[in-house]
Design a protein around this motif. Structure first.
Motif, mmCIF file in Angstrom:
data_model
loop_
_atom_site.group_PDB
_atom_site.id
_atom_site.type_symbol
_atom_site.label_atom_id
_atom_site.label_comp_id
_atom_site.label_asym_id
_atom_site.label_seq_id
_atom_site.Cartn_x
_atom_site.Cartn_y
_atom_site.Cartn_z
ATOM 1 N N GLU A 142 4.282 20.336 -10.578
ATOM 2 C CA GLU A 142 5.461 20.330 -9.704
ATOM 3 C C GLU A 142 6.710 20.006 -10.519
ATOM 4 O OE1 GLU A 142 7.139 21.247 -6.340
ATOM 5 O OE2 GLU A 142 4.959 21.149 -6.510
ATOM 6 N N ALA A 172 11.042 8.820 -0.225
ATOM 7 C CA ALA A 172 9.975 7.970 0.322
ATOM 8 C C ALA A 172 10.302 6.492 0.161
ATOM 9 C CB ALA A 172 8.643 8.301 -0.366
ATOM 10 N N GLU A 231 0.887 4.005 -2.955
ATOM 11 C CA GLU A 231 0.443 5.372 -2.676
ATOM 12 C C GLU A 231 1.530 6.391 -2.946
ATOM 13 O OE1 GLU A 231 -2.553 6.310 -2.239
ATOM 14 O OE2 GLU A 231 -3.335 4.263 -2.155
ATOM 15 N N GLN A 232 2.770 6.016 -2.709
ATOM 16 C CA GLN A 232 3.862 6.947 -2.996
ATOM 17 C C GLN A 232 4.009 7.176 -4.495
ATOM 18 O OE1 GLN A 232 5.311 8.788 -0.817
ATOM 19 N NE2 GLN A 232 4.419 7.773 0.970
ATOM 20 N N MET A 290 11.645 13.602 -3.900
ATOM 21 C CA MET A 290 10.734 13.200 -2.823
ATOM 22 C C MET A 290 10.382 11.728 -2.912
ATOM 23 S SD MET A 290 8.231 16.440 -2.117
ATOM 24 C CE MET A 290 7.505 16.568 -3.737
ATOM 25 N N LEU A 331 1.116 9.365 -5.477
ATOM 26 C CA LEU A 331 1.346 10.745 -5.056
ATOM 27 C C LEU A 331 2.291 11.455 -6.016
ATOM 28 C CD1 LEU A 331 1.192 13.083 -3.037
ATOM 29 C CD2 LEU A 331 2.947 11.948 -1.660
ATOM 30 N N LYS A 336 0.842 -1.198 0.000
ATOM 31 C CA LYS A 336 0.000 0.000 0.000
ATOM 32 C C LYS A 336 0.881 1.254 0.000
ATOM 33 C CE LYS A 336 -4.383 1.449 0.746
ATOM 34 N NZ LYS A 336 -5.580 0.782 0.226
ATOM 35 N N TYR A 337 1.873 1.248 0.838
ATOM 36 C CA TYR A 337 2.782 2.400 0.932
ATOM 37 C C TYR A 337 3.426 2.685 -0.421
ATOM 38 C CZ TYR A 337 6.779 5.213 2.432
ATOM 39 O OH TYR A 337 7.717 6.206 2.574
ATOM 40 N N ARG A 356 12.144 17.748 -8.359
ATOM 41 C CA ARG A 356 11.716 17.753 -6.961
ATOM 42 C C ARG A 356 10.874 16.518 -6.653
ATOM 43 N NH1 ARG A 356 10.432 21.980 -3.564
ATOM 44 N NH2 ARG A 356 12.572 22.598 -3.897
ATOM 45 N N GLN A 412 1.311 14.597 -8.407
ATOM 46 C CA GLN A 412 1.985 15.892 -8.306
ATOM 47 C C GLN A 412 2.467 16.394 -9.668
ATOM 48 O OE1 GLN A 412 4.730 14.711 -5.145
ATOM 49 N NE2 GLN A 412 3.928 16.381 -3.893
#
Lengths: 201, 201
Positions: free
Chosen positions: B182, B194, B169-170, B190, B173, B165-166, B186, B177
């Motif tokens: 964005e 993560a 979701e990363q 990120m 995300l 899941k992590y 960058r 973005q």
DNA sequence: TCATTTTTATACTATCCGGTATTTTATTTC
DNA sequence: GAAATAAAATACCGGATAGTATAAAAATGA
């Protein structure tokens, strides 16, 4: 400017309570999604007429902007309190994790993040306010991380700006997941994992 | 079932090309947002009439579901290829980072994530398909992480489900973005941060 | 040529939206 | 009690939406 006159004496007395309308609208926006709640629905829920709402707030944009302002001072302020509480890096991150994953008010997500996610559907005033709040939030995260770095708690590596963005987005992700019914324990686990790169245990 | 008859001989020949319509709709949904593109607009962009679209797809829900199917096999499949490519943990994560932060097709975000974020605005068939794809995706992430753990590349700690899941979701995300403009560098920074909790350098 | 079949094009329905014009009601001032 | 004032309630407007009824067009089969 001297005494705050409570409304003009003349004319039919108003029955509409602006604060109650804001509360109704805020909860409706917050519980579902700003884009899915019409002004008609808000009028019905608040028990007021549409012209009354428009006289008070001017437009849907004016209403949602007023709601956002109220939300910022009533709810978002809590995050700033955490960030500016002067706690150590570890304790502050733990407080953020606690707030994002367990605060009952975040059970249906965060109104600000919902507005930010649907920015293009907002009126110009509300959108501008969202961007303003976003910038202020990022600055608060950055100030917090800068202080941690100055104190030697956060080793060099990512820039303060990148770290601030990362931190903010991870908190936003966690709270957004609460709105979709994810298990809070799982959310806490994931957010803890994400923030562990800032402060390793 | 024997030979795929290419349309009946009788009647006015159709000018509508279903695949071209799907392409137009997919790009429109993808570039902006499914909730912000009306069937009227799609008909206009595709140069077809509304009854033609409704005869082919039945409803808006039918159209968006067909678009999602197309998107899944044309675009989403790439993520599955990465996850099931049999590379090592580190290389696979790097490939995911590369795809999410730099693949030009993700410049305006991912249609699937947009649909998932606005799930409640979709018709029942499309929504069900979104949930199905989400589950399949999570299973793919989980299988990948399980293999990494079996190989000893991913130390014990988070459960495979939490890690899957992590990870998902990363990636979501990061891609989301990109849609908000964005800076890709960058975003890469990120996402790398993560995912570093899964495979430390 | 003429009926049949299938798709297209146009025009329409019902509903909801944000916003407003108009009328009614409740109050103060004179 | 009458004029003035301000708010409220109702009904409306123009526009957009998903979906459809209906008619025109283009092909085939006889």
């Amino acid at each position: 400017m001297s005494d705050a006159n409570k409304g003009p004496a003349r004319g039919r007395p108003r029955t509409m309570n602006a604060e109650q309308v804001l509360d109704v609208a805020m909860n409706a926006y917050w519980h579902s999604d700003p884009a899915d709640v019409s002004v008609n629905a808000i009028c019905q829920m608040a028990g007021i007429s549409k012209p009354s709402l428009y006289r008070e707030f001017g437009s849907e944009d004016g209403l949602s902007r007023a709601v956002l302002d109220r939300y910022a001072e009533q709810v978002l302020s809590e995050i700033f309190v955490i960030l500016q509480g002067g706690m150590g890096l570890r304790e502050t991150l733990d407080a953020l994790i606690e707030f994002a994953s367990s605060d009952p008010r975040m059970e249906t997500g965060c109104l600000f993040y919902k507005m930010r996610a649907g920015k293009h559907r907002l009126g110009p005033d509300t959108r501008a306010r969202v961007e303003e709040i976003d910038a202020v939030g990022q600055a608060a995260y950055a100030a917090f991380l800068q202080a941690a770095r100055n104190a030697g708690d956060w080793p060099d590596g990512p820039s303060v700006e990148a770290g601030a963005k990362y931190l903010g987005e991870q908190v936003a992700l966690a709270i957004t997941q609460r709105a979709s019914g994810e298990d809070p324990a799982r959310i806490r686990e994931m957010l803890t994992l994400a923030l562990s790169v800032i402060s390793r245990s």
